[in-house]
Design an enzyme around this catalytic site. Sequence first.
Site, PDB file in Angstrom:
ATOM      1  NE  ARG A   1      -0.543  -4.755  25.744  1.00 35.95           N
ATOM      2  CZ  ARG A   1      -2.054  -4.508  25.064  1.00 35.95           C
ATOM      3  NH1 ARG A   1      -2.148  -3.927  24.994  1.00 35.95           N
ATOM      4  NH2 ARG A   1      -2.444  -5.879  24.493  1.00 35.95           N
TER       5      ARG A   1
ATOM      6  CD  GLU B   1       1.302   1.441  26.439  1.00 37.31           C
ATOM      7  OE1 GLU B   1       0.065   1.901  26.894  1.00 37.31           O
ATOM      8  OE2 GLU B   1       0.489   0.072  25.337  1.00 37.31           O
TER       9      GLU B   1
ATOM     10  NE  ARG C   1      -7.836   5.770  29.223  1.00 40.13           N
ATOM     11  CZ  ARG C   1      -7.433   5.500  27.899  1.00 40.13           C
ATOM     12  NH1 ARG C   1      -6.801   5.249  27.250  1.00 40.13           N
ATOM     13  NH2 ARG C   1      -8.390   4.413  26.636  1.00 40.13           N
ATOM     14  CG  HIS C   2      -2.215   4.082  29.672  1.00 40.20           C
ATOM     15  ND1 HIS C   2      -2.604   5.108  29.947  1.00 40.20           N
ATOM     16  CD2 HIS C   2      -2.273   3.627  28.880  1.00 40.20           C
ATOM     17  CE1 HIS C   2      -3.470   5.393  28.669  1.00 40.20           C
ATOM     18  NE2 HIS C   2      -3.073   3.878  28.168  1.00 40.20           N
TER      19      HIS C   2
ATOM     20  CD  GLU D   1      -9.069   0.085  24.136  1.00 45.96           C
ATOM     21  OE1 GLU D   1      -9.119  -2.016  24.598  1.00 45.96           O
ATOM     22  OE2 GLU D   1      -8.337   0.542  24.105  1.00 45.96           O
TER      23      GLU D   1
ATOM     24  CB  SER E   1      -9.035  -4.339  21.239  1.00 45.90           C
ATOM     25  OG  SER E   1      -8.714  -4.078  20.368  1.00 45.90           O
TER      26      SER E   1
ATOM     27  NE  ARG F   1      -7.588   0.980  30.168  1.00 43.60           N
ATOM     28  CZ  ARG F   1      -6.994   0.811  29.115  1.00 43.60           C
ATOM     29  NH1 ARG F   1      -8.351   1.246  27.736  1.00 43.60           N
ATOM     30  NH2 ARG F   1      -5.899   2.005  28.828  1.00 43.60           N
TER      31      ARG F   1
END
Length: 573
Positions: A337, A339, A345-346, A493, A496, A547
């Site tokens: 990802r 991002e 958390r990333h 989360e 998903s 996670r």
Amino acid sequence: MAEPTPNPAPPAETPEVAGEDAGPSKKALKKAEAKAKKEAEKAKRAAERAAATAQANAAAAEDHATGNYGQETHETKLSEDATEISLKTLNDEHLGKKVKLRAFLQNARMQGAKMAFVELRETGNWAIQGVVAANADGSVSRQMVKFIGSVNPESFVVVEATVEKPLEPVKSCRVSKYELHLTKLFVISSAPAMLGMTLSTANKAVTNFSDEEAPAEAPVEGVEKLSISGEVSGPPAASMLTHLDNIVMHKRSYVQQAIADIRVEVKHLFRSYLREHGFKEFEPPCLIAAASEGGANVFCLPYFEKEAFLAQSPQFYKQIEVLAGRKRVFCVGPVFRAENSNTPRHMTEFTGLDLEMEVTDYQEALHMLEGVLLHIFRTIKKTCADEIALVRSVYPSEEFLLPEEGKEVRLTFAEGQKLLREEGPEEFRNVSDFEDMSTPQEKALGALIKKKYNTDFYVLDKFPSDARPFYAKEDPTNPKVTLAYDMFMRGQEILSGGQRIHDPVELEARLRTKGVDPKSPGIREYVDLFRQVGAPPHAGGGIGLDRVVAWYLNLPSVHLAAYYPRTPKRLLP
């Protein structure tokens, strides 16, 4: 005749200097005596040094233990009757027997000139005390004892020893009921005298996770380490950057090895549970021709004369497997990802646990995913009890609460938002049922659900259409929401999923709604899959392994649960 002149009297003797007749003065005698004494003492010391040197040389010449210690070479020999042991399986059957062990020497200290104590660590925190003492027959000499007591911490060694019972349990070692009486020790690979980070520092809780480069920290002397008594000494906790700059010591730490063991067990339980339920594993590619999730958070790279992307998920390939008649499939692999999120958390790369299955109702997949996660949580509580306790000794946390069997907590997205509006903090009193949740909203809802239902794990179902990717199937009774769900741990989360669109006409319409051209490279090929064959209804989901481990243990950052965390500012090691 004249009278003769009388002979003159002989001249009087000239007196000598005063005191010459008496000899040297008392002062001069004392001075001479002191000088002579000093010279005698000097000569005595010289003689003693010479004698000591001669004695040492003689002793060195008589060191009968030279073949029992030193740097390992091709000539190094261990006894053929010595049994190779593992500290995990050491027991009373080994008492009095000759054994050999390859391990990291994590600590050493001299006890006088004839004895030394060491701590030998095999893996994780499996360590045992070793004792070496000079003996009368010379097979263990003073020189050997001195050599062993001066080996640098974290050197890798091989020892030969007999297994004995200590006078009392060794509190500083996990193997506390036995000790090794060393008869041989060879250094296979020596650690430097100065370590970038000591084991004691590596075992302390990390609290600074900033990706900003900090000023270089001075190397820490190897003697600042775990003490023989088991007390952690040395410098304060290091930042995550320092840990990653000293990656081997980071990974040697007890706590990181425990986290890694828990991570391995989670993957194993995921695989075994799904296999028991008829799933087959497959391997999707990481290099793909188009962004698998759409949007801008995708890594693009040159691919010969074309452009390629790193997969944001194995979504398309899971669906291909189901369309091909595999019915139930799963995969474990890296997900990327792009991002630019510098948060605890990333990560830009993480490990995904994915599954896909044929369904008649999308909740079949929801229950399968919920079932595998509950199975993992309930099992690791038993199988990884020691590792969990060790992690909590460094990163204290409350036990992870699970719902009772048959009383799983499942709310719709709208019900979750309603709970926030009615019982949540003032700032969330106006949240919408049709906008995705923010991280603060998720955490606030998690706290409310824990208070209301006494669980840290729950499901939110039927997410709004705008918050889901183009392949998410809309609810036929309410097109504003999808047949999609998320699962949460401690208000964050970790999964998903949902039902996918399996009709090409519906899929093209959904793509246009999302602003994606159905004929764009990569997307066109995806849509065409559903035109080539009849496609069964199917659903699934993707779990973030990092996670799951981090939030189960309530670690301060997901980076601690990853083997080699990747962030926007970190590509090493």
